[in-house]
Motif scaffolding. Structure first.
Motif, mmCIF file in Angstrom:
data_model
loop_
_atom_site.group_PDB
_atom_site.id
_atom_site.type_symbol
_atom_site.label_atom_id
_atom_site.label_comp_id
_atom_site.label_asym_id
_atom_site.label_seq_id
_atom_site.Cartn_x
_atom_site.Cartn_y
_atom_site.Cartn_z
ATOM 1 N N TRP A 194 13.384 38.286 -20.156
ATOM 2 C CA TRP A 194 12.524 39.444 -20.396
ATOM 3 C C TRP A 194 13.111 40.352 -21.466
ATOM 4 O O TRP A 194 12.385 40.919 -22.266
ATOM 5 N N SER A 195 14.436 40.481 -21.477
ATOM 6 C CA SER A 195 15.038 41.365 -22.470
ATOM 7 C C SER A 195 14.791 40.834 -23.886
ATOM 8 O O SER A 195 14.597 41.610 -24.813
ATOM 9 N N GLY A 196 14.792 39.514 -24.047
ATOM 10 C CA GLY A 196 14.492 38.931 -25.354
ATOM 11 C C GLY A 196 13.053 39.167 -25.766
ATOM 12 O O GLY A 196 12.767 39.437 -26.928
ATOM 13 N N ALA A 197 12.149 39.102 -24.797
ATOM 14 C CA ALA A 197 10.734 39.351 -25.082
ATOM 15 C C ALA A 197 10.517 40.812 -25.459
ATOM 16 O O ALA A 197 9.746 41.115 -26.376
ATOM 17 N N LYS A 198 11.215 41.716 -24.770
ATOM 18 C CA LYS A 198 11.097 43.145 -25.080
ATOM 19 C C LYS A 198 11.611 43.431 -26.484
ATOM 20 O O LYS A 198 10.979 44.159 -27.254
ATOM 21 N N ALA A 199 12.758 42.840 -26.796
ATOM 22 C CA ALA A 199 13.334 43.046 -28.128
ATOM 23 C C ALA A 199 12.407 42.501 -29.217
ATOM 24 O O ALA A 199 12.275 43.097 -30.282
ATOM 25 N N GLU A 200 11.737 41.391 -28.931
ATOM 26 C CA GLU A 200 10.814 40.809 -29.901
ATOM 27 C C GLU A 200 9.600 41.706 -30.117
ATOM 28 O O GLU A 200 9.152 41.890 -31.252
ATOM 29 N N TYR B 168 3.058 49.937 -21.945
ATOM 30 C CA TYR B 168 4.221 49.035 -21.961
ATOM 31 C C TYR B 168 4.928 49.130 -23.310
ATOM 32 O O TYR B 168 6.158 49.248 -23.375
ATOM 33 N N LEU B 169 4.172 49.078 -24.389
ATOM 34 C CA LEU B 169 4.749 49.152 -25.726
ATOM 35 C C LEU B 169 5.523 50.452 -25.914
ATOM 36 O O LEU B 169 6.662 50.436 -26.387
ATOM 37 N N CYS B 170 4.931 51.557 -25.525
ATOM 38 C CA CYS B 170 5.604 52.859 -25.657
ATOM 39 C C CYS B 170 6.891 52.908 -24.847
ATOM 40 O O CYS B 170 7.927 53.361 -25.326
ATOM 41 N N ARG B 171 6.819 52.442 -23.620
ATOM 42 C CA ARG B 171 7.973 52.474 -22.716
ATOM 43 C C ARG B 171 9.112 51.598 -23.243
ATOM 44 O O ARG B 171 10.267 52.016 -23.315
#
Length: 96
Positions: free
Chosen positions: A3-9, A41-44
């Motif tokens: 999930w952290s990789g997806a968030k960073a992407e 989600y994007l903002c957070r």
């Protein structure tokens, strides 16, 4: 799943979109739609990963651009209001 990789992407893609269109009107809906993610989600995620909001990042890019213009040229120039004025929800109500 990472999930952290997806968030960073998502954050990286959002930064790229802003970097290429910072002179245009800031539109959170358009950015989230292009990334196929929820606005909240994007903002957070963006705030958590970068320490700033999307609008703060966009305004930072605008300031860096103007700063670069002022150092590249010795000629006086007039700044466009679309570059220098921050966009906010309240600003659209003040327009004639």
């Amino acid at each position: 799943m990472q999930w952290s990789g997806a968030k960073a992407e998502v954050v990286l893609k959002a930064k790229r979109l802003i970097d290429h269109a910072f002179a245009e009107k800031f539109d959170l809906c358009a950015i989230s739609d292009k990334l196929f993610v929820n606005r909240s989600y994007l903002c957070r995620v963006f705030k958590k990963e970068t320490g700033m909001t999307l609008l703060e990042y966009c305004n930072k890019k605008r300031c860096e651009y103007v700063k670069g213009l002022s150092t590249q040229s010795e000629l006086p120039f007039r700044l466009s209001p679309s570059i220098t004025q921050p966009q906010s929800r309240s600003s659209r109500w003040m327009r004639p």
